[in-house]
Scaffold this motif. Structure first.
Motif, PDB file in Angstrom:
ATOM      1  N   MET A   1       0.831  -1.191   0.000  1.00  9.99           N
ATOM      2  CA  MET A   1       0.000   0.000   0.000  1.00  9.99           C
ATOM      3  C   MET A   1       0.873   1.251   0.000  1.00  9.99           C
ATOM      4  O   MET A   1       2.063   1.182   0.149  1.00  9.99           O
ATOM      5  N   TYR A   2       0.233   2.385  -0.114  1.00  7.98           N
ATOM      6  CA  TYR A   2       0.931   3.646  -0.248  1.00  7.98           C
ATOM      7  C   TYR A   2       0.744   4.510   0.996  1.00  7.98           C
ATOM      8  O   TYR A   2       0.273   5.632   0.927  1.00  7.98           O
ATOM      9  N   SER A   3       1.095   3.962   2.169  1.00  6.27           N
ATOM     10  CA  SER A   3       0.884   4.714   3.402  1.00  6.27           C
ATOM     11  C   SER A   3       1.782   5.950   3.465  1.00  6.27           C
ATOM     12  O   SER A   3       1.442   6.943   4.075  1.00  6.27           O
ATOM     13  N   LYS A   4       2.935   5.886   2.846  1.00  5.37           N
ATOM     14  CA  LYS A   4       3.788   7.060   2.748  1.00  5.37           C
ATOM     15  C   LYS A   4       3.758   7.499   1.286  1.00  5.37           C
ATOM     16  O   LYS A   4       3.974   6.701   0.389  1.00  5.37           O
ATOM     17  N   ILE A   5       3.494   8.766   1.045  1.00  2.00           N
ATOM     18  CA  ILE A   5       3.376   9.242  -0.325  1.00  2.00           C
ATOM     19  C   ILE A   5       4.784   9.416  -0.890  1.00  2.00           C
ATOM     20  O   ILE A   5       5.537  10.271  -0.440  1.00  2.00           O
ATOM     21  N   PRO A   6       5.155   8.599  -1.897  1.00  2.00           N
ATOM     22  CA  PRO A   6       6.534   8.529  -2.333  1.00  2.00           C
ATOM     23  C   PRO A   6       6.996   9.626  -3.293  1.00  2.00           C
ATOM     24  O   PRO A   6       8.173   9.830  -3.453  1.00  2.00           O
ATOM     25  N   ILE A   7       6.095  10.306  -3.908  1.00  2.13           N
ATOM     26  CA  ILE A   7       6.484  11.243  -4.954  1.00  2.13           C
ATOM     27  C   ILE A   7       5.963  12.634  -4.611  1.00  2.13           C
ATOM     28  O   ILE A   7       4.810  12.788  -4.206  1.00  2.13           O
ATOM     29  N   ASP A  29     -12.285   9.213 -11.165  1.00  3.37           N
ATOM     30  CA  ASP A  29     -10.923   9.557 -11.566  1.00  3.37           C
ATOM     31  C   ASP A  29     -10.723   9.072 -12.994  1.00  3.37           C
ATOM     32  O   ASP A  29     -10.732   7.868 -13.249  1.00  3.37           O
ATOM     33  N   LEU A  30     -10.578  10.009 -13.923  1.00  5.87           N
ATOM     34  CA  LEU A  30     -10.404   9.633 -15.323  1.00  5.87           C
ATOM     35  C   LEU A  30      -9.085   8.898 -15.500  1.00  5.87           C
ATOM     36  O   LEU A  30      -8.055   9.306 -14.983  1.00  5.87           O
ATOM     37  N   GLY A  31      -9.144   7.812 -16.244  1.00  2.00           N
ATOM     38  CA  GLY A  31      -7.978   6.965 -16.453  1.00  2.00           C
ATOM     39  C   GLY A  31      -8.124   5.677 -15.658  1.00  2.00           C
ATOM     40  O   GLY A  31      -8.987   5.562 -14.781  1.00  2.00           O
ATOM     41  N   VAL A  32      -7.295   4.732 -15.976  1.00  9.37           N
ATOM     42  CA  VAL A  32      -7.349   3.433 -15.305  1.00  9.37           C
ATOM     43  C   VAL A  32      -6.849   3.568 -13.870  1.00  9.37           C
ATOM     44  O   VAL A  32      -6.166   4.522 -13.513  1.00  9.37           O
ATOM     45  N   ARG A  33      -7.196   2.590 -13.065  1.00  8.86           N
ATOM     46  CA  ARG A  33      -6.751   2.558 -11.671  1.00  8.86           C
ATOM     47  C   ARG A  33      -5.222   2.672 -11.624  1.00  8.86           C
ATOM     48  O   ARG A  33      -4.519   2.075 -12.432  1.00  8.86           O
ATOM     49  N   ASN A  34      -4.720   3.428 -10.663  1.00 13.44           N
ATOM     50  CA  ASN A  34      -3.290   3.729 -10.592  1.00 13.44           C
ATOM     51  C   ASN A  34      -2.904   3.930  -9.130  1.00 13.44           C
ATOM     52  O   ASN A  34      -3.768   3.940  -8.254  1.00 13.44           O
ATOM     53  N   PRO A  35      -1.633   4.097  -8.828  1.00 18.02           N
ATOM     54  CA  PRO A  35      -1.223   4.275  -7.426  1.00 18.02           C
ATOM     55  C   PRO A  35      -1.921   5.438  -6.726  1.00 18.02           C
ATOM     56  O   PRO A  35      -2.223   5.355  -5.538  1.00 18.02           O
ATOM     57  N   SER A  37      -4.967   6.426  -7.207  1.00 14.89           N
ATOM     58  CA  SER A  37      -6.327   5.986  -6.852  1.00 14.89           C
ATOM     59  C   SER A  37      -6.307   5.395  -5.448  1.00 14.89           C
ATOM     60  O   SER A  37      -7.186   5.681  -4.619  1.00 14.89           O
ATOM     61  N   GLU A  38      -5.304   4.583  -5.164  1.00 16.73           N
ATOM     62  CA  GLU A  38      -5.177   3.966  -3.839  1.00 16.73           C
ATOM     63  C   GLU A  38      -4.858   5.001  -2.763  1.00 16.73           C
ATOM     64  O   GLU A  38      -5.372   4.921  -1.642  1.00 16.73           O
ATOM     65  N   TYR A  45     -11.466   8.838   0.443  1.00 16.93           N
ATOM     66  CA  TYR A  45     -12.288   9.041  -0.748  1.00 16.93           C
ATOM     67  C   TYR A  45     -12.766   7.695  -1.296  1.00 16.93           C
ATOM     68  O   TYR A  45     -12.068   6.689  -1.192  1.00 16.93           O
ATOM     69  N   THR A  46     -13.941   7.694  -1.906  1.00 16.25           N
ATOM     70  CA  THR A  46     -14.419   6.551  -2.683  1.00 16.25           C
ATOM     71  C   THR A  46     -14.094   6.865  -4.131  1.00 16.25           C
ATOM     72  O   THR A  46     -14.489   7.928  -4.641  1.00 16.25           O
TER      73      THR A  46
END
Length: 171
Positions: A1-7, A29-35, A37-38, A45-46
């Protein structure tokens, strides 16, 4: 998961989103699921994503969702005609980011993925005009840099030249 925002870009984008649309909220969110989104989901957010449809050819896809807002993070530069999607969105709020045109770098183009290309590299006034012409009123804007840890003339310029442009607009 992305508990720490890397970028840095994600951190700025999340902060901007939280300022203009606090959680909880439902987002398309336009576009395919991506980091990212998580990351949005981890922050309350939903999130629904489009499924990789060509939004130039099928802009009406955005009408399938009943949401509080639409987000489009680095999406519109890939479209030939972003005006059509922007006009088709029925929700009253949009949060979007685009990469800005940099005089010292050419537009991005993947040689292996036809969809991973930038048709547009916007200047801020061009993107503002596109939003306004497609029926949106800009409520907030922000820019930030995108430094990279490399040596050279361009990396130095990236430390001082804004690369990303975020906009919150309403209909």
């Amino acid at each position: 998961m992305y508990s720490k925002i890397p970028i840095k870009r994600y951190a700025h984008t999340l902060k901007f989103l939280q300022e203009v649309l606090p959680a909880p909220a439902t987002i398309l969110d336009l576009g395919v699921r991506n980091p990212f989104s998580e990351i949005m989901e981890e922050n309350g957010y939903t999130v629904f994503n489009t499924e990789g449809e060509d939004l130039d050819e099928l802009p009406e896809v955005v009408q399938k969702y009943n949401v509080d807002a639409v987000t489009a993070f680095e999406i519109f530069e890939h479209l030939v005609a972003p005006f059509n999607v922007l006009r088709t969105i029925e929700t009253s709020k949009i949060i979007t980011t685009v990469p800005l045109n940099l005089w010292f770098a050419k537009a991005y183009r993947s040689k292996t993925d036809m969809r991973d290309r930038h048709y547009h590299e916007f200047e801020d006034w061009q993107f503002d005009w596109l939003l306004e012409k497609s029926g949106w009123t800009i409520k907030k804007r922000e820019k930030w840099t995108s430094p990279i840890n490399k040596i050279g003339f361009r990396p130095i310029l990236r430390k001082f030249t804004p690369r990303y442009y975020a906009v919150y607009a309403e209909k």
